[in-house]
Design an enzyme around this catalytic site. Structure first.
Site, mmCIF file in Angstrom:
data_model
loop_
_atom_site.group_PDB
_atom_site.id
_atom_site.type_symbol
_atom_site.label_atom_id
_atom_site.label_comp_id
_atom_site.label_asym_id
_atom_site.label_seq_id
_atom_site.Cartn_x
_atom_site.Cartn_y
_atom_site.Cartn_z
ATOM 1 N N TYR A 157 0.736 -1.337 -0.084
ATOM 2 C CA TYR A 157 -0.063 0.029 0.063
ATOM 3 C C TYR A 157 0.800 1.441 -0.040
ATOM 4 O O TYR A 157 0.692 2.122 -0.911
ATOM 5 C CB TYR A 157 -0.978 0.152 1.256
ATOM 6 N N LYS A 161 1.238 4.323 -2.524
ATOM 7 C CA LYS A 161 0.631 5.745 -2.122
ATOM 8 C C LYS A 161 1.732 6.878 -2.327
ATOM 9 O O LYS A 161 1.452 8.017 -2.516
ATOM 10 C CB LYS A 161 0.211 5.804 -0.645
HETATM 11 P P1 NDP Z 1 -13.760 3.120 2.296
HETATM 12 O O1 NDP Z 1 -13.498 1.726 1.921
HETATM 13 O O2 NDP Z 1 -14.551 3.334 3.315
HETATM 14 O O3 NDP Z 1 -14.300 3.710 0.937
HETATM 15 C C1 NDP Z 1 -13.622 3.490 -0.383
HETATM 16 C C2 NDP Z 1 -14.539 3.367 -1.273
HETATM 17 O O4 NDP Z 1 -14.097 3.284 -2.695
HETATM 18 C C3 NDP Z 1 -15.656 2.233 -1.296
HETATM 19 O O5 NDP Z 1 -17.102 3.020 -1.493
HETATM 20 C C4 NDP Z 1 -15.368 1.297 -2.266
HETATM 21 O O6 NDP Z 1 -16.368 0.650 -2.804
HETATM 22 C C5 NDP Z 1 -14.557 2.175 -3.502
HETATM 23 N N1 NDP Z 1 -13.850 1.700 -4.293
HETATM 24 C C6 NDP Z 1 -12.977 0.619 -4.016
HETATM 25 N N2 NDP Z 1 -12.522 -0.009 -5.111
HETATM 26 C C7 NDP Z 1 -13.062 0.964 -6.412
HETATM 27 C C8 NDP Z 1 -13.025 0.720 -7.468
HETATM 28 N N3 NDP Z 1 -11.970 -0.327 -8.173
HETATM 29 N N4 NDP Z 1 -13.637 1.789 -8.416
HETATM 30 C C9 NDP Z 1 -14.430 2.697 -7.930
HETATM 31 N N5 NDP Z 1 -14.638 2.557 -6.417
HETATM 32 C C10 NDP Z 1 -13.846 1.881 -5.766
HETATM 33 O O7 NDP Z 1 -12.258 4.048 2.365
HETATM 34 P P2 NDP Z 1 -12.137 5.301 2.916
HETATM 35 O O8 NDP Z 1 -13.068 6.388 2.486
HETATM 36 O O9 NDP Z 1 -11.262 5.048 4.182
HETATM 37 O O10 NDP Z 1 -10.750 5.704 1.928
HETATM 38 C C11 NDP Z 1 -11.013 6.725 0.769
HETATM 39 C C12 NDP Z 1 -9.560 6.924 0.458
HETATM 40 O O11 NDP Z 1 -8.436 7.309 1.546
HETATM 41 C C13 NDP Z 1 -8.637 5.684 -0.141
HETATM 42 O O12 NDP Z 1 -7.960 6.212 -1.101
HETATM 43 C C14 NDP Z 1 -7.572 5.488 1.107
HETATM 44 O O13 NDP Z 1 -6.489 4.746 0.635
HETATM 45 C C15 NDP Z 1 -7.440 7.049 1.559
HETATM 46 N N6 NDP Z 1 -7.122 6.922 3.157
HETATM 47 C C16 NDP Z 1 -7.935 6.661 4.015
HETATM 48 C C17 NDP Z 1 -7.521 6.609 5.352
HETATM 49 C C18 NDP Z 1 -8.348 6.034 6.464
HETATM 50 O O14 NDP Z 1 -7.813 5.994 7.746
HETATM 51 N N7 NDP Z 1 -9.680 5.918 6.293
HETATM 52 C C19 NDP Z 1 -6.253 7.075 5.731
HETATM 53 C C20 NDP Z 1 -5.459 7.395 4.562
HETATM 54 C C21 NDP Z 1 -5.723 7.419 3.236
HETATM 55 P P3 NDP Z 1 -16.655 -0.840 -2.421
HETATM 56 O O15 NDP Z 1 -17.180 -0.718 -1.163
HETATM 57 O O16 NDP Z 1 -17.893 -1.403 -3.320
HETATM 58 O O17 NDP Z 1 -15.440 -1.568 -2.597
#
Ligand code: NDP
Length: 259
Positions: A157, A161
């Site tokens: 990951y 990133k």
């Molecule tokens: P979540 O898993 O809660 O939400 C991510 C969303 O992205 C889900 O709705 C998921 O859909 C969707 N998704 C996954 N794969 C795909 C795809 N191939 N195409 C379109 N949509 C997709 O994650 P977060 O809200 O926590 O994270 C959002 C971003 O923030 C990410 O990039 C993560 O790496 C980053 N981040 C998060 C942190 C945290 O602590 N939460 C910290 C640092 C960075 P589905 O449910 O159908 O898979």
């Protein structure tokens, strides 16, 4: 209010978590929002809630898989048909792939890069031609504190990133003279399903959560809305000279050497 009035924004992975909070904040600020999400049912539900909470009819859910270039191009076309040219893209969709480097499968590596890095590039190249032609646009990539720091056991990951920051800086420079800004946000721990899933995978989820809280200078983790506020700022005309940059939203955690 109305800091994004008249703008059209497409947010990937906006069905839940940080993406959903960004879509709501953008709609509150007057933008038309397109939720480009893999799980269309989740996206539709979130879109309906945003429309209800903001009173805006300009909210659209579009099935999108960010790993597929054509899928993102289609999402941008649907956004344009519904609301006009896309002014703001938030590449938010991301997945955790936390493995041991030497036992990780090839599929783990490819899955991680397909969503976390290729997905961002696919988004950028779907909107950049139009933004460059119009001489205006803002792209916000959701990176991570894993873009600068390493936690053992989280491979690959952080590799993907780190790449998101490289992509942000490279594209920010390539298109700066065309008035297209490309920036990133690096969240620390944010309370979303992604984080809850990670705690729940640990042997003792309660202890894992407490250990995370104890690591935080502010003794709490962040809220999706706190990332969304930063995204509004970067997407808006309040940040016209911020380009190829990354804003860290982690309560200071990545600046801490040790207690
Ligand atoms: P979540 O898993 O809660 O939400 C991510 C969303 O992205 C889900 O709705 C998921 O859909 C969707 N998704 C996954 N794969 C795909 C795809 N191939 N195409 C379109 N949509 C997709 O994650 P977060 O809200 O926590 O994270 C959002 C971003 O923030 C990410 O990039 C993560 O790496 C980053 N981040 C998060 C942190 C945290 O602590 N939460 C910290 C640092 C960075 P589905 O449910 O159908 O898979």
């Amino acid at each position: 209010m109305n800091r994004l009035a008249g703008k059209v924004a497409l947010i990937t992975g906006a069905g839940r978590g940080i993406g959903a909070a960004i879509a709501l904040a953008f709609a509150r600020e007057g933008a038309a929002v397109v939720l480009a999400e893999l799980d269309i049912e989740t996206a539709r539900g979130t879109a309906a809630r945003i429309a209800e909470q903001t009173g805006s009819p300009r909210v659209l859910a579009v099935h999108t898989d960010v790993t597929q270039r054509a899928s993102l191009q289609q999402a941008v076309s649907k956004a344009e048909e519904a609301f006009g040219p896309v002014d703001v893209l938030v590449n938010n969709a991301g997945i955790n792939v936390f493995r041991d480097p030497l036992t990780m499968t090839d599929d783990d590596w490819r899955r991680c890069f397909a969503v976390d890095l290729d997905g961002v590039w696919n988004g950028c190249r779907a909107v950049l031609p139009g933004m460059v032609e119009r001489g205006a646009g803002s792209i916000v990539n959701i990176a991570s504190t894993h873009s600068f720091k390493i936690i053992p056991g989280c491979f690959p990951y952080p590799v993907a990133k780190h790449g998101v920051i490289g992509l942000t800086r490279a594209l920010g420079i390539e298109y700066a003279a065309r008035n297209v800004r490309v920036n990133a946000i690096a969240p620390g721990y944010i309370e979303t399903q992604l984080t809850l899933d990670w705690w729940n995978e640990q042997a003792d989820p309660v202890a894992a959560k407490q250990a995370t809280l104890d690591l935080q200078p502010m003794k709490r983790i962040g809220k999706p809305e706190e990332v969304a506020m930063t995204a509004v700022f970067l997407a808006s005309d309040e940040a016209p000279f911020i380009n190829a940059s990354c804003i860290t939203v982690d309560g200071g955690r990545s600046a801490l050497y040790h207690d």
